[in-house]
Structures are given as C-alpha cells and as structure tokens.
Design an enzyme around this catalytic site. Structure first.
Site, PDB file in Angstrom:
ATOM      1  N   LEU A 202      -1.408  10.397   7.400  1.00  0.00           N
ATOM      2  CA  LEU A 202      -0.982   8.676   7.647  1.00  0.00           C
ATOM      3  C   LEU A 202      -2.184   8.545   9.464  1.00  0.00           C
ATOM      4  CD1 LEU A 202       2.707   7.529   7.559  1.00  0.00           C
ATOM      5  CD2 LEU A 202       0.502   6.958   6.162  1.00  0.00           C
ATOM      6  N   HIS A 203      -2.455   7.929   9.558  1.00  0.00           N
ATOM      7  CA  HIS A 203      -3.460   7.322  10.730  1.00  0.00           C
ATOM      8  C   HIS A 203      -3.803   5.869  10.864  1.00  0.00           C
ATOM      9  CE1 HIS A 203      -6.872   8.365   8.282  1.00  0.00           C
ATOM     10  NE2 HIS A 203      -7.761   7.640   9.258  1.00  0.00           N
ATOM     11  N   ARG A 204      -3.890   5.232   9.389  1.00  0.00           N
ATOM     12  CA  ARG A 204      -4.956   4.283   9.649  1.00  0.00           C
ATOM     13  C   ARG A 204      -3.731   3.114  10.474  1.00  0.00           C
ATOM     14  NH1 ARG A 204      -9.144   4.208   6.806  1.00  0.00           N
ATOM     15  NH2 ARG A 204      -9.365   5.289   5.524  1.00  0.00           N
TER      16      ARG A 204
END
Ligand code: UD1
Length: 356
Positions: A202-204
């Site tokens: 996850l990075h958005r």
C-alpha cells in the site's frame, strides 16, 4: 539512432530493463537518466543490479518533495541534460512525476517523446498519476500501448492512429525473465511462507494519507492475520504513516520494501495479493494469483476483465473476500503480455528515424 531513457521511481525500472536490452541487441545508442525521485537502495539501485540495467549515465538527484517541488526540480535539472544529448527519442515510462516532467521539457525543445504504457486511464483526476498520464500522452509523439483497451482510449481523446503502436506489456517481459531467479532466492521458504499467505502493498495517498482509511484497512489485515500469514513489505511513506498513527498490526509481518526477485517469489506462491499498486495488478494477472485492489477505480481495467484483479470498494469486506479467493490455473493472459514487448518497443523506435 540515439535513445535517452528517463526513469525515476521504482515501477519504472522493470519497464526499462527489457526495452534497454532489446535496443542494445539491435545496436541503438542509449543513455539512461535517473531523476532520483526514488533513492533508497531497496527502492532504486537494488533494481538496477538485479535486473542487469547499466548504471544511469546521469542522476538528477531530485529526491522527495511536494508534487510541484519535485516536478519543478526535474524540469530544471533535466533541460541541460537533454540539450547536451539531443537524442532521436526521449523514452519515458508509466505515470510517475518523472515521466510527465521530462516529457514537458522535451516537447518544448522539439525532441520527440515515446511513451511506454500509453493510454491507461483511471478517469480519476484526484490521482496524481492520472494527471501525469494525460499530460504525457497529449504531448508524446509515439504512444506505445500495453493492452488492447488503451488504443480505444487514445483514439477517443483525438490522438491520431499514426502515433499509436500496440506493443504489449513490458513489465511482463521482466516478470517472465525473472521467474527462475525469483525461485532461486528461496525467499518465500526462508520467510516460512506456507502458500496460504497473503502479500500486501500500500502506498497511494488515498489509502495511506487518510488516517481513518488506513486504520480501516489495517483492521482488515489484522483480521486476516488471525488465520493466515500476511506479509506486508511497506513503502517508506506507508511506514511513516503507520508509525505516526501508532497503528498496531498484530500478527501482520511488516517489513521494509523488499527486492524485486524476493517480492516475485513471495507473490508467485501466494494465496492472494492485497494492493493499490498498478504493477502488481498486472503481475498477479500474469501469474494467475487473485488480486484485491484497494481503490475505487483502475487504469488497468483489462486486469479485471481478463485477469485476476478485483476492485474492493468497501474496505470492510476485504477479509471476507480474500478468504474466499481461489487461484486460476492456468492464468488467462491479455494479448501482448508474452515476454516480447521490449522487442516491439525497440523496433517501433528504430523504424521511425528523425525526419531530416
Ligand atoms: C511514486 C509514484 C507512484 C508509484 C510509486 C511507486 C508519482 C506521482 N508517484 O509514488 O505512481 O506507484 O512511486 O513506489 O510519481 N521515499 C523514501 N525513499 C525513496 C522514495 C520515497 O523514503 O526512495 C518517501 C519520501 O518520504 C517521499 C515519499 O516516500 O516523500 C513519497 O515518495 P514520492 O516519490 O513522492 O512518491 P511515491 O509515493 O513513492
């Protein structure tokens, strides 16, 4: 013919590798410029080494910053480099800030731009990448598309047929070429992964910058980790947010980002992947691994229509959806996801010399 490739962030590197290899095989002169958008060992130089990409000829060392700061620094530092090299083609990849910023510089200098991965749209302008895709495609002279749906998008936006070439998915070239090396790492075994495991990335900003959203996602991951191994190699920005919010991840195996081959070994053997990454939506489709994408939309609809990807619109359903997942064997792969896209890119460029 001289190509100048620009890369800057992690997802660019597996796309550059097969294009560089194929262009070298047909004798094109090549220069690699790294903007330095990503700079950690695990986010950048490790990929160059593993994927056999030569060291960048130039590193602009722009580092992190707001979108405006990062974009402005790239534009300012790239201009003299491009003027010095005057390539026949600037070759840009994907949808990161480095892609858009360097395209703007080339367009203003009258240097032709080829965009690898053209025509993808989420139709969601709250995503910084969507702005990057729109600007890059509008300015690029050669639109190299990864899947059949992308051409329709570009034609619908008024791009001429003469500028569009379907080449397939270069990321999948790297995936196929790397599978033997991935299993040689023995990484999944070393981490004790039992085949029923889940891999999470996850990075958005939409998932990690909103505290309530990130807490809700983590609740589901903790729930999943009660009866499955959950591996979560986390992007630096995600680690910063988890720490700042003091989120307890229970049995979830949180780690720093991991190398490309190790990640591939973990993913290819997984029960399912939970992600907001664009690349993983494609890689899981090619591998036949169920993928749950924590986003309301995707610029890669082909992974939903023809692959193993499913958008998770309501986070609270995640654990239940993942529990029911089944691997598809053999995987159905979209046209052009055949390991030869890099060769088609190199040919498309070589076939179009600079007009006198
Ligand atoms: C960028 C891309 C995104 C891509 C992602 C892959 C844009 C708009 N976004 O997002 O499309 O999916 O890369 O990872 O270009 N950081 C480090 N070390 C690094 C790089 C980043 O610590 O090597 C941290 C910094 O705190 C930085 C933050 O991560 O501020 C975000 O980095 P940035 O390059 O702005 O965007 P990404 O979220 O990585």
């Amino acid at each position: 013919m001289k190509l100048l490739h620009v890369v800057g962030a992690r997802p660019n590197f597996p796309k550059l590798a097969p294009v560089h290899r194929a262009a070298r095989a047909i004798g094109l002169e090549q220069v690699i410029v790294h903007t330095g958008q990503h700079y950690d060992e695990a986010m950048s130089s490790g990929f160059f080494r593993d994927l056999g990409i030569p060291e960048p000829d130039v590193n602009l060392e722009v580092g992190s910053g707001s979108h405006a700061e990062q974009t402005a620094r790239i534009i300012e530092r790239f201009e003299p480099v491009l003027i010095a090299h005057r390539p026949d083609w600037l070759v840009v990849y994907g949808d990161v800030n480095s892609t858009m910023a360097t395209t703007i510089v080339a367009a203003k200098l009258g240097i032709r731009v080829a965009h690898v991965e053209a025509g993808l749209r989420s139709n969601d302008r709250s995503m910084p990448e969507e702005i990057n895709r729109l600007v890059t495609d509008r300015l690029a002279d050669l639109l190299l598309t990864p899947s059949s749906d992308a051409e329709a998008v570009l034609l619908g936006e008024g791009e001429p047929t003469s500028e569009i070439v379907f080449v397939g998915n270069v990321m999948i070239d790297t995936l196929f070429a790397s599978l033997p090396k991935a299993s040689e790492t023995g990484y999944a075994k070393e981490r004790g992964a039992n085949g029923g495991h889940i891999v999470v990335t996850l990075h958005r900003p939409s998932n990690v910058d909103d505290a309530d959203r990130l807490r809700a996602v983590c609740r589901e991951l903790v729930c999943l980790s009660s009866d499955r191994q959950v591996f979560f190699p986390a992007h630096p920005r995600t680690q910063q947010r988890l720490q700042a919010l003091g989120i307890d991840l229970g049995n979830v195996k949180l780690s720093d980002p991991i190398a490309y081959f190790e990640m591939l070994d973990l993913v290819r053997t997984a029960h399912a992947v939970v992600t907001d990454s664009g690349g993983l939506q494609e890689e899981t489709t090619a591998l036949g691994v169920p993928c749950f994408t924590l986003r309301p939309n995707t610029e890669r609809p082909i992974t939903v229509l023809e692959g193993t990807n499913q958008l998770v619109l309501d986070v609270s359903t995640l654990a239940a959806l993942v529990a029911k997942a089944k691997r598809s064997a053999p995987p159905r792969r979209p046209a052009g996801w055949d390991g030869k896209a890099g060769e088609r890119v190199a040919k498309a460029l070589a076939d179009r010399p600079r007009p006198c």
